[in-house]
Write an enzyme that holds these catalytic residues in place. Structure first.
Site, mmCIF file in Angstrom:
data_model
loop_
_atom_site.group_PDB
_atom_site.id
_atom_site.type_symbol
_atom_site.label_atom_id
_atom_site.label_comp_id
_atom_site.label_asym_id
_atom_site.label_seq_id
_atom_site.Cartn_x
_atom_site.Cartn_y
_atom_site.Cartn_z
ATOM 1 N N LYS A 45 0.772 -1.190 0.019
ATOM 2 C CA LYS A 45 0.151 0.100 -0.112
ATOM 3 C C LYS A 45 0.854 1.199 0.077
ATOM 4 C CE LYS A 45 -3.853 -0.649 2.334
ATOM 5 N NZ LYS A 45 -4.166 -1.043 3.584
ATOM 6 N N ARG A 104 -3.156 2.905 8.534
ATOM 7 C CA ARG A 104 -3.505 1.860 7.716
ATOM 8 C C ARG A 104 -2.378 0.807 7.822
ATOM 9 N NH1 ARG A 104 -4.665 4.597 1.872
ATOM 10 N NH2 ARG A 104 -6.096 2.632 1.506
ATOM 11 N N GLY A 163 -8.196 -9.133 5.222
ATOM 12 C CA GLY A 163 -8.998 -9.538 6.518
ATOM 13 C C GLY A 163 -8.071 -9.523 7.861
ATOM 14 N N MET A 183 -5.472 -7.232 8.184
ATOM 15 C CA MET A 183 -4.823 -5.927 8.576
ATOM 16 C C MET A 183 -5.705 -4.792 9.016
ATOM 17 S SD MET A 183 -2.062 -7.106 8.103
ATOM 18 C CE MET A 183 -0.661 -6.002 7.838
ATOM 19 N N ARG A 192 -3.886 -1.166 -6.583
ATOM 20 C CA ARG A 192 -2.850 -2.739 -6.383
ATOM 21 C C ARG A 192 -3.295 -3.444 -7.626
ATOM 22 N NH1 ARG A 192 -5.719 -4.492 -0.975
ATOM 23 N NH2 ARG A 192 -8.022 -4.488 -1.806
ATOM 24 N N HIS A 218 -7.038 -43.072 -3.252
ATOM 25 C CA HIS A 218 -7.415 -43.778 -4.366
ATOM 26 C C HIS A 218 -8.434 -42.899 -5.156
ATOM 27 C CE1 HIS A 218 -10.245 -46.430 -6.427
ATOM 28 N NE2 HIS A 218 -9.297 -46.875 -6.894
ATOM 29 N N SER A 232 10.127 -43.993 -19.867
ATOM 30 C CA SER A 232 9.268 -43.031 -19.074
ATOM 31 C C SER A 232 9.425 -43.223 -17.772
ATOM 32 C CB SER A 232 7.763 -43.483 -19.630
ATOM 33 O OG SER A 232 6.853 -42.708 -18.995
ATOM 34 N N CYS A 260 5.681 -40.136 -17.053
ATOM 35 C CA CYS A 260 4.263 -40.284 -16.891
ATOM 36 C C CYS A 260 3.880 -40.235 -15.331
ATOM 37 C CB CYS A 260 3.891 -41.398 -17.442
ATOM 38 S SG CYS A 260 4.660 -43.271 -16.798
ATOM 39 N N TYR A 311 9.144 -35.515 -23.483
ATOM 40 C CA TYR A 311 7.666 -34.992 -23.210
ATOM 41 C C TYR A 311 7.225 -35.334 -21.679
ATOM 42 C CZ TYR A 311 6.629 -39.950 -23.198
ATOM 43 O OH TYR A 311 6.977 -41.278 -22.806
HETATM 44 P P1 ADP Z 1 -7.764 -2.368 3.366
HETATM 45 O O1 ADP Z 1 -6.264 -2.863 3.422
HETATM 46 O O2 ADP Z 1 -8.483 -3.203 4.150
HETATM 47 O O3 ADP Z 1 -8.293 -1.988 1.974
HETATM 48 P P2 ADP Z 1 -7.334 0.326 3.813
HETATM 49 O O4 ADP Z 1 -6.280 0.697 4.683
HETATM 50 O O5 ADP Z 1 -7.211 0.632 2.219
HETATM 51 O O6 ADP Z 1 -7.578 -0.923 4.442
HETATM 52 O O7 ADP Z 1 -8.648 1.351 4.602
HETATM 53 C C1 ADP Z 1 -9.972 0.933 4.306
HETATM 54 C C2 ADP Z 1 -10.632 2.071 3.829
HETATM 55 O O8 ADP Z 1 -10.343 3.130 4.418
HETATM 56 C C3 ADP Z 1 -10.222 2.812 2.331
HETATM 57 O O9 ADP Z 1 -10.831 1.907 1.464
HETATM 58 C C4 ADP Z 1 -10.612 3.992 2.450
HETATM 59 O O10 ADP Z 1 -12.061 4.065 2.047
HETATM 60 C C5 ADP Z 1 -10.598 4.405 3.885
HETATM 61 N N1 ADP Z 1 -9.507 5.225 4.146
HETATM 62 C C6 ADP Z 1 -8.238 4.924 4.574
HETATM 63 N N2 ADP Z 1 -7.381 6.120 4.507
HETATM 64 C C7 ADP Z 1 -8.220 6.968 4.375
HETATM 65 C C8 ADP Z 1 -8.148 8.407 4.221
HETATM 66 N N3 ADP Z 1 -6.923 9.059 4.446
HETATM 67 N N4 ADP Z 1 -9.182 9.419 4.001
HETATM 68 C C9 ADP Z 1 -10.127 8.652 3.773
HETATM 69 N N5 ADP Z 1 -10.491 7.430 3.802
HETATM 70 C C10 ADP Z 1 -9.590 6.569 3.876
HETATM 71 MG MG MG Z 2 -7.885 -0.751 0.938
HETATM 72 MG MG MG Z 3 -9.699 -3.810 5.983
#
Ligand code: ADP
Ligand code: MG
Ligand code: MG
Length: 932
Positions: free
Chosen positions: A48, A118, A127, A129, A385, A503, A813, A880, A900
């Site tokens: 990220k 974040r 899920g 993070m 990403r 099996h 083979s 094979c 092959y």
């Molecule tokens: P994930 O890894 O689960 O996608 P993110 O870190 O991307 O988590 O955060 C989830 C959501 O939080 C983002 O999709 C965004 O909508 C919101 N978010 C994160 N940072 C900001 C920010 N600086 N301003 C506004 N919204 C934010």
């Molecule tokens: Mg995100």
């Molecule tokens: Mg999240």
């Protein structure tokens, strides 16, 4: 003199290194077109952070912020959970830069800056993070923000979100509190909010007024205090460092640890932390938030695709609190037709977004998954990403991107995971239906695709019901060769025991049939014809659905999506490119004409393994086979063989026809004897009548044939040598079939293969027998057939004496299943008891029966190839067995310069792509070396 020189050398080095530690950079800034990082710094900045930096450098609007490196995280864990001392200073300095760009200060009571914290690891870990939004809102800053925005409702909406996320992520999860189900702080707060909505008679959180939210925030704080025995911190810096610490903590959280284990992500990678200025999608109807893909990730279609919500923040779009709207008209479905698209509501902003996503895709040369927020009519990008995709989409995108010259054909070929092709070859369970379905039990995904059918408990029932036109799923604790007819008749197979090489799994994979094995939680009562799972009881005839690609079993009939590779232009094109790039030929393992035909449509260039013992298992034949095995006399055996001869000949005619013009390798009988022996007295009685041999005598003989270790017993060429009449009959059947078809101008290329040879004399003797018989048949029929006699290489002794063995063989083979058993000394059928443990405890990384053990088994193969080709330069060599369709093993075979690989029909396309990838990768490596 010498000493002095050393001194001089050491001095500046010391100075330098001490300087370097002082200047260690833990914080990377990004904002206003300038970033310290770039996209290729994922290891340090996490995915990220690296991409936020990259977007900033591209001058795409990204809220300013900074990334604390993964090294900060590793430091934290290597130093008793303390921060490096230079960190606070660096964070403060970066924060000042952010404040300057955004024109407001963190914690300022008049005009506060708010922040998000974040997480972001090198590889995305969905899920696990954590994210906390709206940090910096306190009783003191709230009024300032209301004054500036004139929007009290928005401020309290932001505040209640902060309370919820902070309590959940920082105060509960990071503190190591493990609440009981449903009693987590987030759920408690959600319930309080639901109650408020109910009281107000509204359905959506956007319908709550500013007063409602104000009351709700107070309520939230109370609940937090009583539940977590702590006040929600009212200090902006305590909030910020609480958030940063929580993200570091999430790295060693339970979920993260188990996810890393499954995905093989090393613990010492650590996670980065992104601190970023907040932008707000929840200030009203001129604001919005959304997620989108530069192409449709489900179909691969080149259409900008996404969802958005007006007046929303954070993960509202994915959380399913409100039904999100499609971003554009092109993305509307019958379900979303009535919802307004961003394209319609805010066309200018949509155009900006559209241009940015195009740019991002071109820049990264791959499909991007993006997050955006619109604040009061201004667009901000929050993430990009490379997007996840299913097999269908992966193929279509790769081909279309190569056609439009965004990427090269080689890159397109490398981009599709060979295993993903599998999804195209089988019908699959509709993922939408799966979301709503009740899961009965989980097992190992042994055979891909989806299937629906009614439960039956025996192979005979499966066959009988199928004859009546019923779709059935055969449910058993485990299967054996005697169940094969029922397994074939069934739509799918489900077993409670066994592993990926059991099996059931092997047979199902061979046919490309949906199969789930080792569903341990399944309780099968075959006597009473009921199964119990997930506190449910199901009976014979009840419908279930299997997702064999994911190992999930559901109650009822879920919708299936059909497979149609022959009409998939992108698949066909990709396969064409694969064929142009690969060096290995691809053959198939098939014992029946139907399978051979399927394999041919999948691109098989011959049969690499036709097992003749499978042909012996069919009901009318097994009796003759048993008769042969149990006979004490040559005449007795010959009598039984005479019955088998015409049947075998018919089999070969069918297969030769299906494979017209292509080589067919037929392996002579190699039965582990016990698989054929009668198991019940009833069966013995029947046999004794037929053979005219007294029951007791037969029983004694049957018992005397018992082997202590059938895998190393009287099988393969050992059987052919002691009972030559068996192989003689088989060769006769092969050659009669070949002669008959040659006379009819059907081109046949038989390759007769002698199994389980360890000593050259074994092969020499069987080769002589084969040639004698073959010549006699040709002479009698007055036809000439081009045939080869070769051997299977599946014993270590054969590998190391390959220079002798090659003198007697036209081809080799590798039978890597048995070779793995004998090199490792593992019995494949018993390895399930310890191999999973081995893998879990890092004794072995991979199951050697799934992917070739290159260092051990592979080394023997290498010796065999080298010694064999030294004697016979053009010795044809293939492989094979199960490994022939496994991408990593295919790559190894490419490097061994085999001619092959041969695999089950449904894995042929996978092997074609894997072989192409191996060749491309090798070319790329060579070019790299040349450049250096
Ligand atoms: P994930 O890894 O689960 O996608 P993110 O870190 O991307 O988590 O955060 C989830 C959501 O939080 C983002 O999709 C965004 O909508 C919101 N978010 C994160 N940072 C900001 C920010 N600086 N301003 C506004 N919204 C934010
Ligand atoms: Mg995100
Ligand atoms: Mg999240």
């Amino acid at each position: 003199m010498k000493k002095e020189i050393i001194k001089k050398k050491i001095k500046p080095q010391l100075a330098k290194s001490s300087k370097a530690t002082r200047a260690k950079k833990y914080v990377y800034f990004f904002g206003k077109g300038q970033a310290d990082g770039t996209a290729d710094m994922k290891n340090l900045l996490g995915g990220k952070g690296a991409n936020l930096a990259e977007m900033t450098n591209l001058r795409i609007p990204v809220p300013a912020g900074f990334t604390i490196t993964t090294e900060g995280c590793t430091y934290y864990y290597q130093n008793k959970q303390t921060y490096p001392k230079e960190l606070t200073k660096q964070v403060d300095a970066a924060l000042v830069r952010v404040e300057k760009i955004m024109g407001r200060n963190y914690g300022d009571t008049n005009d506060p800056l708010l922040l998000s914290v974040r997480s972001g690891a090198r590889r995305s870990m969905p899920g696990m993070m954590e994210t906390v939004l709206n940090l910096g809102l306190t009783t003191k800053t709230i009024s300032g923000l209301i004054k500036r925005t004139g929007n009290e409702r928005f401020v309290y909406d932001a505040y209640r979100r902060l309370l919820m996320m902070y309590a959940d992520v920082v105060m509960e999860k990071a503190a190591g509190i493990e609440p009981t189900d449903g009693e987590g702080i987030r759920q408690k707060l959600e319930r309080a909010m639901d109650l408020m909505k109910e009281k107000k008679g509204v359905h959506q959180d956007t319908d709550l007024t500013s007063d409602d939210l104000k009351i709700l925030c107070e309520k939230f704080k109370q609940i937090i205090k009583t539940t977590l025995k702590k006040e929600f911190p009212d200090d902006p810096y305590e909030q910020l460092w609480g958030g940063i610490g929580a993200v570091f903590h999430s790295w060693v959280g339970k979920r993260a640890v188990s996810y890393r284990k499954i995905e093989g992500i090393p613990e010492d990678w650590g996670t980065a932390v992104n601190v970023q200025a907040m932008v707000f999608g929840n200030t009203g109807d001129t604001s919005a938030t959304g997620v989108a893909f530069t192409r449709n990730p489900a179909t691969g279609e080149d259409i900008f695709y996404g969802e958005w919500l007006p007046n929303a923040q954070g993960e509202d779009v994915v959380a399913g609190i409100r039904t999100p709207n499609p971003v554009n008209k092109a993305g509307k479905t019958s379900d979303t037709e009535h919802l307004s698209a961003l394209e319609e509501m805010m066309p200018d902003l949509y155009n900006q977004l559209f241009k940015i996503q195009k740019r991002l895709e071109r820049h990264y040369t791959d499909m991007q998954d993006i997050e955006f927020t619109i604040e009061e009519g201004k667009l901000w990008m929050l993430q990009t990403r490379t997007g996840k995709r299913n097999g269908q989409a992966a193929i279509r995108m790769a081909v279309e991107m190569a056609r439009s010259k965004l990427i090269s054909k080689e890159t397109a070929l490398l981009r599709v995971n060979p295993e993903q092709i599998d999804e195209l070859l089988h019908p699959s369970v509709d993922p939408e239906a799966e979301k709503r379905a009740v899961e009965l039990v989980k097992g190992l995904p042994a055979g891909p695709g989806g299937a629906i059918g009614r439960i039956v408990f025996t192979a005979d029932d499966a066959q009988a019901w199928a004859k009546q036109g019923e779709k059935v799923i055969l449910v058993r604790n485990e299967t054996s060769p005697e169940d094969v007819h029922g397994m074939h008749a069934a739509e799918a197979i489900l077993t409670a025991r066994g592993g990926m090489t059991s099996h059931a799994a092997l047979v199902a994979r061979g046919w490309g049939k949906c199969c789930i094995v080792g569903a341990n939680a399944l309780d099968i009562d075959a006597q009473n014809k009921i199964i119990r799972a997930n506190s449910k009881v199901l009976h014979e005839g009840d419908w279930i659905t299997l997702n064999g690609s994911r190992g999930r079993v559901f109650e009822g009939q879920l919708k299936l999506l059909p497979a149609d590779p022959a009409n998939n232009p992108w698949y066909l094109e990709l396969m064409k490119w694969a064929d142009q790039n690969r060096k290995l030929k691809i053959r198939t393992n098939a014992d029946r004409p139907e399978d051979s035909k399927i394999a041919r449509t999948f691109g098989a260039e011959g049969i690499g393994l036709c097992r003749t013992e499978h042909m012996f298992f069919q009901a009318e034949r097994i009796r003759s086979v048993r008769e042969m095995i149990l006979s004490d006399t040559l005449e007795g055996r010959e009598k039984a063989l005479v019955k088998l001869l015409p049947m075998q000949k018919d089999d070969f005619i069918g297969i030769f026809k299906a494979m017209e013009g292509l080589p067919v390798t037929i392996r002579l009988l190699d039965p582990p004897l016990h698989e054929f022996l009668p198991k019940t007295d009833a069966e013995l009685h029947e046999l004794s009548l037929e053979m005219g041999v007294p029951f007791e005598q037969l029983k004694t003989k049957n018992e005397s044939l018992h082997e202590f270790n059938p895998m190393l017993g009287h099988r393969g060429c050992r059987l052919g040598i002691t009972y030559p009449e068996i192989y003689e009959m088989q060769v006769q059947a092969i050659m009669e079939a070949a002669c008959e078809l040659t006379q009819k101008k059907v081109k046949v290329i038989p390759e007769i293969m002698i199994p389980l040879v360890g000593h050259v004399n074994e092969l020499e003797s069987m080769r002589r027998l084969t040639i004698q018989t073959a010549e006699a048949v040709q002479k009698k029929n007055k036809v000439k057939v081009n045939y080869l006699v070769g051997t299977m290489i599946e014993l270590p002794r054969a590998c190391v004496t390959s220079d002798e063995i090659a003198t007697q063989a036209d081809f080799y083979s590798f039978g890597t299943n048995d070779l793995t058993q004998t090199v490792y000394g593992f019995s494949r059928d018993d390895s399930g008891r310890f191999l999973p443990y081995y893998q879990e405890h890092h004794i072995l990384k991979d199951d050697p029966f799934i992917t070739i053990d290159i260092e051990g088994v592979g080394a023997f193969m290498e010796i065999a190839v080298e010694k064999g080709r030294k004697v016979k330069k053009n010795l044809k060599i293939g492989i094979c067995g199960e490994h022939g369709g496994e991408p990593r093993s295919v790559e190894f075979c490419h490097h061994l310069h085999l001619d092959y690989v041969s695999c089950s029909p449904f894995r042929v396309p996978i092997a074609r792509l894997a072989a192409a990838q191996a060749a491309i990768k090798e070319r790329m490596e060579k070019n790299k070396k040349k450049k250096k």
